[in-house]
Structure formats: C-alpha cells, structure tokens
Design a protein around this motif. Structure first.
Motif, PDB file in Angstrom:
ATOM      1  N   LEU A  83       3.881  -4.871  -6.521  1.00 50.81           N
ATOM      2  CA  LEU A  83       3.451  -6.175  -7.028  1.00 50.81           C
ATOM      3  C   LEU A  83       4.131  -7.308  -6.268  1.00 50.81           C
ATOM      4  O   LEU A  83       3.492  -8.308  -5.924  1.00 50.81           O
ATOM      5  N   GLY A  84       5.418  -7.162  -6.012  1.00 53.72           N
ATOM      6  CA  GLY A  84       6.145  -8.176  -5.257  1.00 53.72           C
ATOM      7  C   GLY A  84       5.604  -8.332  -3.844  1.00 53.72           C
ATOM      8  O   GLY A  84       5.436  -9.447  -3.352  1.00 53.72           O
ATOM      9  N   ALA A  85       5.315  -7.219  -3.200  1.00 63.18           N
ATOM     10  CA  ALA A  85       4.776  -7.270  -1.835  1.00 63.18           C
ATOM     11  C   ALA A  85       3.363  -7.841  -1.826  1.00 63.18           C
ATOM     12  O   ALA A  85       2.988  -8.553  -0.897  1.00 63.18           O
ATOM     13  N   THR A  86       2.591  -7.551  -2.863  1.00 63.88           N
ATOM     14  CA  THR A  86       1.226  -8.073  -2.951  1.00 63.88           C
ATOM     15  C   THR A  86       1.241  -9.595  -3.017  1.00 63.88           C
ATOM     16  O   THR A  86       0.420 -10.263  -2.395  1.00 63.88           O
ATOM     17  N   GLU A  87       2.194 -10.138  -3.747  1.00 63.40           N
ATOM     18  CA  GLU A  87       2.303 -11.599  -3.854  1.00 63.40           C
ATOM     19  C   GLU A  87       2.648 -12.245  -2.518  1.00 63.40           C
ATOM     20  O   GLU A  87       2.302 -13.398  -2.279  1.00 63.40           O
ATOM     21  N   MET A  92      -6.439  -5.617  -4.893  1.00 62.79           N
ATOM     22  CA  MET A  92      -7.521  -4.639  -5.061  1.00 62.79           C
ATOM     23  C   MET A  92      -7.256  -3.384  -4.235  1.00 62.79           C
ATOM     24  O   MET A  92      -7.495  -2.267  -4.688  1.00 62.79           O
ATOM     25  N   GLU A  93      -6.746  -3.568  -3.035  1.00 64.36           N
ATOM     26  CA  GLU A  93      -6.414  -2.416  -2.191  1.00 64.36           C
ATOM     27  C   GLU A  93      -5.294  -1.592  -2.811  1.00 64.36           C
ATOM     28  O   GLU A  93      -5.333  -0.356  -2.788  1.00 64.36           O
ATOM     29  N   PRO A 106      -3.481 -12.340  -1.284  1.00 63.46           N
ATOM     30  CA  PRO A 106      -2.982 -11.562  -2.429  1.00 63.46           C
ATOM     31  C   PRO A 106      -4.075 -10.895  -3.262  1.00 63.46           C
ATOM     32  O   PRO A 106      -3.891  -9.775  -3.727  1.00 63.46           O
ATOM     33  N   GLU A 107      -5.220 -11.563  -3.436  1.00 63.50           N
ATOM     34  CA  GLU A 107      -6.287 -10.976  -4.266  1.00 63.50           C
ATOM     35  C   GLU A 107      -6.844  -9.715  -3.620  1.00 63.50           C
ATOM     36  O   GLU A 107      -7.040  -8.692  -4.278  1.00 63.50           O
ATOM     37  N   LEU A 160       0.830  -1.215   0.000  1.00 64.30           N
ATOM     38  CA  LEU A 160       0.000   0.000   0.000  1.00 64.30           C
ATOM     39  C   LEU A 160       0.861   1.261   0.000  1.00 64.30           C
ATOM     40  O   LEU A 160       0.549   2.244  -0.684  1.00 64.30           O
ATOM     41  N   GLY A 161       1.951   1.246   0.754  1.00 62.27           N
ATOM     42  CA  GLY A 161       2.859   2.401   0.757  1.00 62.27           C
ATOM     43  C   GLY A 161       3.495   2.627  -0.602  1.00 62.27           C
ATOM     44  O   GLY A 161       3.566   3.760  -1.092  1.00 62.27           O
TER      45      GLY A 161
END
Length: 144
Positions: free
Chosen positions: A109-113, A123-124, A118-119, A73-74
C-alpha cells in the motif's frame, strides 16, 4: 556488490524488510519444529520450507527495488502466497505467515501511493495479490 550509493534514489521499505525477516524466521522455526517432531524426510517438509523462504526472498528483493510500482507488485505477490499458506497452516505456523502478509500488504500500500499512477498501480497490486493467492492454494493442493 551493493553499497549505499547503489540504493540512492530508491526508498528502502522497512515494512517489506520486516516482512522478509519474519518470513525467514518462520522458515527457521518451521524447520526446528520438523526436526523436533523427528521428521527427517525432506520430501515432506522441503517444498514448504522452500516456499516460506521464497516469500522472504521476494519481499527482501522488493524492498530495495527503485520503482514503486514494481516494489508494490513484488510485495503483493509475496503477500498473496503468504495469506494462502497462512490460512492452510493456521493451527501451526499460519499465524506467523499471516503476520508476514500483513506487513507486506502495508508495504504494498505504501509503495502504491508512491507510484506515478497510484490508481493503476492499486489495480495491478490487487490482481497480482489474487493471482498469487490462487498460486499458493494450487501449491497446497499439489503438495498434499
């Protein structure tokens, strides 16, 4: 004071740190351009330099956050503002800000994974990125 042990359990984001360093370098480059052009009015370039440095600060802080979701998010927030300012300043330092955004998007993207969900995190991240892009555009409108 931060030491090695305080970062244990977290994954340091090299892409985030690279984006942060490039944002700080862009800030320095922008200030050098303003000085070279003879622009000594802090009222004119101060808000812009502050915003560029803020992008770097948010990216640096996000690089060491333990929570993958918060890290993503950051990065998304800093990337959204960086894209907005990069598009506005395309004929000046905008290309550097777009490079910052590319690094931070990759870091997000890396942190989201890595996030627990992850889904939901994706979205956030998209939502935060769009809102921060809009905030960057609002900053431009209010500053001009």
């Amino acid at each position: 004071m931060m030491n090695r042990d305080s970062l244990r359990g977290s994954r340091l984001s090299r892409l985030g740190l690279a984006g942060s360093l490039l944002a700080f370098a862009t800030t320095g480059f922008y200030l050098a351009i303003m000085k070279w052009e003879g622009n000594n009015s802090v009222d004119e370039f101060g808000p812009w330099a502050s915003m560029f440095a803020s992008i770097g600060a948010v990216a640096a802080g996000s690089s060491v956050v333990r929570s993958a979701r918060l890290r993503a998010l950051g990065f998304a927030a800093a990337a959204g503002v960086s894209v907005a300012l990069g598009l506005v300043g395309l004929m000046s330092i905008g290309i550097l800000l777009l490079a910052v955004a590319a690094l931070l998007i990759a870091a997000a993207l890396g942190a989201t994974e890595e996030a627990a969900h992850p889904e939901k995190a994706a979205m956030e991240v998209v939502t935060v990125g769009m809102v921060s892009f809009a905030a960057g555009i609002a900053f431009v409108i209010l500053t001009l």
